[in-house]
Design a protein around this motif. Structure first.
Motif, PDB file in Angstrom:
ATOM      1  N   ALA A  69      36.366  41.042  32.499  1.00  0.00           N
ATOM      2  CA  ALA A  69      37.388  40.817  31.538  1.00  0.00           C
ATOM      3  C   ALA A  69      38.681  41.597  31.731  1.00  0.00           C
ATOM      4  O   ALA A  69      39.740  41.000  31.982  1.00  0.00           O
ATOM      5  N   LEU A  70      38.386  42.648  32.313  1.00  0.00           N
ATOM      6  CA  LEU A  70      39.875  43.517  32.779  1.00  0.00           C
ATOM      7  C   LEU A  70      40.529  43.035  33.773  1.00  0.00           C
ATOM      8  O   LEU A  70      41.684  42.880  33.993  1.00  0.00           O
ATOM      9  N   ALA A  71      39.658  42.703  34.704  1.00  0.00           N
ATOM     10  CA  ALA A  71      40.140  42.124  36.086  1.00  0.00           C
ATOM     11  C   ALA A  71      40.704  40.861  35.786  1.00  0.00           C
ATOM     12  O   ALA A  71      41.854  40.523  36.509  1.00  0.00           O
ATOM     13  N   GLU A  72      40.039  40.055  35.157  1.00  0.00           N
ATOM     14  CA  GLU A  72      40.743  38.735  35.020  1.00  0.00           C
ATOM     15  C   GLU A  72      42.033  38.782  34.026  1.00  0.00           C
ATOM     16  O   GLU A  72      42.808  37.664  34.081  1.00  0.00           O
ATOM     17  N   ALA A  73      42.150  39.756  33.362  1.00  0.00           N
ATOM     18  CA  ALA A  73      43.315  40.028  32.320  1.00  0.00           C
ATOM     19  C   ALA A  73      44.515  40.557  33.097  1.00  0.00           C
ATOM     20  O   ALA A  73      45.702  40.876  32.652  1.00  0.00           O
TER      21      ALA A  73
END
Length: 470
Positions: free
Chosen positions: A395-399
């Motif tokens: 989720a952090l990478a995609e955000a």
């Protein structure tokens, strides 16, 4: 304000059975006596080597070791369980129950572990008088039968008090050397306890304040809010949750002294708020807005009246473990104007245990990116927390959090591992004048492996800037 969290839920993690078998193997890391044999020479050798005894991998892989846990039983000994952190399921003792060499006092179990493993462990001894083995009550009763390991001198204080934990580290495990870096007496900081008034929490909250050497008595300046703060001015700040354990028990002041003296971090202040007790911790370290208000509106302003603290979020770190790791991540996302760096170890990102599970991960996926850097670490043995941790990483990478770094160590939900991670990651977030090379392992060259690979000893390797010295 970042999204409001759900109401408090069940006050325990999800109950998930271990998904893979405990890596138990036959035999032992040292020759065992035969059935009915005298054992004095055997136990003398165990005392010389220390426990657990470490030997080559039974399957011949140099990246693994055989680790033998031992107990010297008596006439009434019915069963013994070795419980390494997160290697054994405490609700199912069968996988790590020791075997007895027939007609001797030798009880043993051997696990096949990666050579980079380290962890604490308990020994549970059934001397009789409890429920029958295999009964529904037996596992819970056995967990109350802790006994000291007489052949291991390496201990770590247990959370919330009680008898210490014993620990072992294999030769490639992350080094603990930063916790013994030298610092001249005149360059050591101070750790002081205070009762900090808090309108947000009601009453006062005990907090430990680490003040680096030379900062005592410094007059408050612009960095404390008395005017416009200059960029980069004031002491960098570490807010470390569960302060009652890290401060007076684990001695984090000594770690900070050593890191500062070595030039790995600059002189910095640290605030270590008390989490009080288990119930208070569940009530507050679950993304509570009132706890965040305590940190940002009560605690840090209180400290800024006493020390010239930075107001720069890029020079402020909030750190925590387990529920503290969850709250550290949430606090930075909810207050990025104050916390620009997160150091979260084994964060409880599965929270809450219920229909809103993994709330923070879902919130990150739907919220704008915040100017926050993350250093996240988890134990590969944490089978309950690890799936949620990996989803948070995604989720952090995609955000768009390009400076979010995720690391998995070979260990469990364990202060022994968290000590090493704290020492390694803090210089990455607030670097000092020395250019440091992170220590990934203790190294195969540890002298202790010749006798017992569980003994750490190699000094941390560091690369210094020209003219600098460790």
């Amino acid at each position: 304000m970042f999204a409001s969290p759900p109401p408090s839920a069940l006050r325990h993690p999800p109950r998930v059975p271990r998904p893979t078998p405990v890596p138990r193997v036959g035999g032992a890391a040292l020759p065992l006596p035969g059935p009915g044999a005298a054992t004095e020479d055997f136990w003398a050798e165990v005392a010389r080597r220390g426990t657990p005894v470490v030997g080559p991998d039974p399957l011949g892989d140099p990246a693994h070791r055989g680790v033998t846990f031992l107990w010297r039983g008596g006439p009434g000994t019915r069963a013994v369980q070795a419980v390494p952190n997160k290697l054994a399921d405490p609700h199912d003792p069968r996988a790590t129950l020791m075997e007895r060499v027939p007609d001797t006092d030798v009880w043993h179990v051997t696990l096949r572990l990666g050579a980079d493993w380290q962890g604490t462990y308990d020994l549970l001894v059934d001397q009789g008088g409890g429920p029958a083995s295999g009964s529904p009550e037996y596992a819970a009763w056995l967990r109350t039968r802790r006994r000291a390991d007489p052949f291991n001198s390496r201990t770590l204080p247990r959370r919330w008090g009680g008898e210490p934990l014993y620990w072992a580290a294999l030769p490639q495990a992350p080094a603990q050397d930063a916790w013994s870096l030298p610092c001249p007496a005149g360059e050591r900081g101070t750790l002081s306890a205070h009762a900090v008034p808090s309108a947000r929490l009601g009453g006062t909250r005990r907090t430990w304040l680490y003040t680096p050497a030379g900062a005592d008595g410094v007059v408050a300046g612009p960095a404390n809010g008395g005017g416009a703060a200059l960029p980069g001015s004031g002491l960098p700040l570490l807010v470390l949750l569960d302060g009652e354990h890290w401060g007076p028990v684990l001695g984090v002041a000594g770690l900070l002294d050593g890191l500062i003296a070595a030039g790995l971090v600059p002189p910095m202040a640290a605030l270590l708020p008390d989490s009080v007790d288990a119930d208070t911790r569940w009530a507050e370290l679950t993304c509570r807005p009132e706890y965040l208000a305590f940190l940002t509106e009560d605690l840090i302003p209180w400290a800024a009246e006493r020390l010239p603290l930075t107001t720069d979020p890029a020079r402020t770190v909030i750190a925590g473990q387990s529920l503290g790791g969850l709250t550290a991540a949430w606090a930075a996302l909810a207050a990025p104007h104050r916390f620009g760096n997160v150091l979260a170890q084994s964060g409880s990102f599965w929270w809450p245990n219920g229909p809103d599970a993994e709330w923070l991960t879902r919130t990150i996926a739907s919220a704008p990116r915040r100017p926050v850097r993350f250093r996240l670490s988890f134990g590969r043995q944490e089978w309950v927390a690890l799936p949620a941790a990996r989803r948070l990483r995604t989720a952090l990478a995609e955000a768009g959090y390009e400076d979010a770094e995720y690391h998995e160590f070979n260990g469990g939900h364990d202060y022994l591992c968290w000590r090493a991670e704290l020492a390694a990651r803090l210089p990455e977030l607030i670097p000092g004048p020395v250019v440091s090379e992170p220590v990934v392992s203790g190294g195969e060259a540890r002298a202790a492996e010749a006798a017992n690979a569980g003994l750490p000893g190699a000094a941390a390797h560091a690369r210094t800037a020209p003219g600098a010295a460790l």
